[in-house]
Design a protein around this motif. Structure first.
Motif, short mmCIF file in Angstrom:
data_model
loop_
_atom_site.label_atom_id
_atom_site.label_comp_id
_atom_site.label_asym_id
_atom_site.label_seq_id
_atom_site.Cartn_x
_atom_site.Cartn_y
_atom_site.Cartn_z
N ARG A 1 0.90 -1.09 0.01
CA ARG A 1 0.07 -0.27 -0.05
C ARG A 1 0.90 1.09 -0.15
O ARG A 1 1.85 1.47 0.83
N GLY B 1 1.21 5.45 -0.31
CA GLY B 1 0.43 6.71 -0.28
C GLY B 1 1.50 7.87 0.06
O GLY B 1 2.84 7.56 -0.07
N ASN C 1 -6.05 -0.14 -6.23
CA ASN C 1 -6.59 0.56 -4.89
C ASN C 1 -5.69 0.48 -3.73
O ASN C 1 -5.83 1.18 -2.91
N ASP D 1 -2.30 5.17 -3.62
CA ASP D 1 -3.23 6.56 -3.57
C ASP D 1 -2.58 7.32 -4.86
O ASP D 1 -1.58 8.37 -4.67
N ASP E 1 -3.81 10.11 -5.90
CA ASP E 1 -3.76 11.63 -6.06
C ASP E 1 -2.38 11.87 -5.35
O ASP E 1 -1.73 12.77 -5.83
N ALA E 2 -2.00 11.31 -4.25
CA ALA E 2 -0.73 11.45 -3.49
C ALA E 2 0.50 11.23 -4.43
O ALA E 2 1.37 12.18 -4.49
N SER F 1 -13.57 1.14 -4.36
CA SER F 1 -13.32 2.65 -4.18
C SER F 1 -14.26 2.91 -2.96
O SER F 1 -15.13 2.11 -2.44
#
Ligand code: DGY
Length: 321
Positions: free
Chosen positions: A56, A58, A79, A82, A84-85, A213
């Motif tokens: 994961r 982010g 998923n 992240d 956007d990050a 999501s």
């Protein structure tokens, strides 16, 4: 100097080895449960990474990753990232669509058939020595051919399942999706668009094949399960969080749903005891895309995406939008 690339898990060697000429690789021979801090440490001094759904990533994982340019996810679902990050940090992300579509649709169908026809339950019963004499009433299940197949999420994999159901098994195929497919695509698939409530109410077998999501979290919850036929089967090959597992276990234990097949879980690799205790459930360990050919193609695509992202080859493709 050649760019440095971290490969987070053992993948398919044949597809990774050619990278050795182009980049400096940091690989691992053992399946590893990297902690969030370990992932950050691994990413801190590399230019690229090839990772799996186990990792994961982010803002916190890339905070110190000054050179990191690209993260190539080996999988279609992303998923775990992240996005956007990552874009805010100027890092490209890629996934591996298309190459796994048919293999994953195959697994969806395998799980559907095993669930409806009680294959694993029958085998356990036989191995336990419970088969005394052939009986007319043993392991009566539900038909697949000629039944109504519901597909929630009509992307590439959903369409692969629709084709199998409509053309291979003579099923009536209903689907629900964020957007409706063009009429000619629907006609070619033999699939009919319906609202979610109609899909739940009319499906003899429901397959969930949509991205995970916030919007799809627990889309199959107690209320949704209550709208399904008590004789129905549910198969989830998307992500565990699509289904409220405790509500599912309760419905299966209390005769409000006939059977379920799961390839994905909310807390992988942990499977809830409430699910493990049930007889009328088929459980596989997230093997949707697990054929040798497809896993090889996925790694090859991730390698191509990585090289493109590092500016070493071609142009970036398959970036999630
Ligand atoms: C996928 O491709 O999303 C599978 O779940 C494996 O990562």
């Amino acid at each position: 100097a050649r760019p440095t690339v971290w490969v987070s898990q053992p993948l398919i060697d044949a597809a990774i080895v050619p990278l050795r000429d182009r980049v400096q690789l940091r690989t691992t021979d053992t399946v590893t449960a990297w902690s969030p801090q370990q992932i950050a440490a691994q990413l801190a001094d590399v230019d690229g990474a090839i990772i799996t759904l186990n990792e994961r990533i982010g803002a916190a994982q890339v905070a110190d990753a000054a050179q990191l340019q690209v993260i190539a996810n080996v999988g279609v679902g992303y998923n775990n990232l992240d996005v956007d990050a990552l874009s805010a940090a100027g890092i490209l992300a890629s996934n591996t669509p298309d190459v796994l579509t048919e293999t994953t649709a195959d697994l969806g169908f395998a799980l559907l058939m095993a669930t409806a026809r009680r294959i694993t339950e029958s085998e356990r019963w036989l191995r336990e020595g419970q088969w005394g004499q052939w009986s007319f009433q043993t392991m009566l299940g539900a038909d697949i051919h000629g039944s109504t197949l519901g597909i929630l999420g009509m992307g590439r994999i959903g369409q692969g399942i629709a084709r199998r159901g409509a053309h291979g098994f003579g099923m009536k195929v209903l689907y629900h999706n964020r957007s409706r497919l063009p009429a000619d695509v629907e006609a070619a698939l033999g699939a009919t668009y319906v609202g979610l409530d109609t899909l739940l109410a009319q499906s003899d077998h429901l397959l969930t094949v949509l991205p995970y999501s916030a919007a799809s979290h627990h889309i199959i919850d107690a209320a949704a399960l209550a709208k399904m036929k008590p004789s129905a089967t549910l198969v989830n090959i998307a992500r565990g969080g699509i289904v409220d597992e405790l509500a599912l276990a309760d419905a299966l234990a209390n005769g409000r749903l006939a059977a379920a097949g799961l390839d994905v879980y909310e807390g992988e690799p942990n499977v809830r005891p409430e699910l493990l205790a049930l007889r009328n459930i088929v459980l596989t360990p997230h093997i949707g895309s697990a054929s040798l050919a497809t896993r090889t193609a996925m790694v090859q695509m991730a390698v191509d995406n990585l090289l493109a992202g590092l500016g070493l080859d071609g142009s970036p493709s398959h970036m999630p939008s």
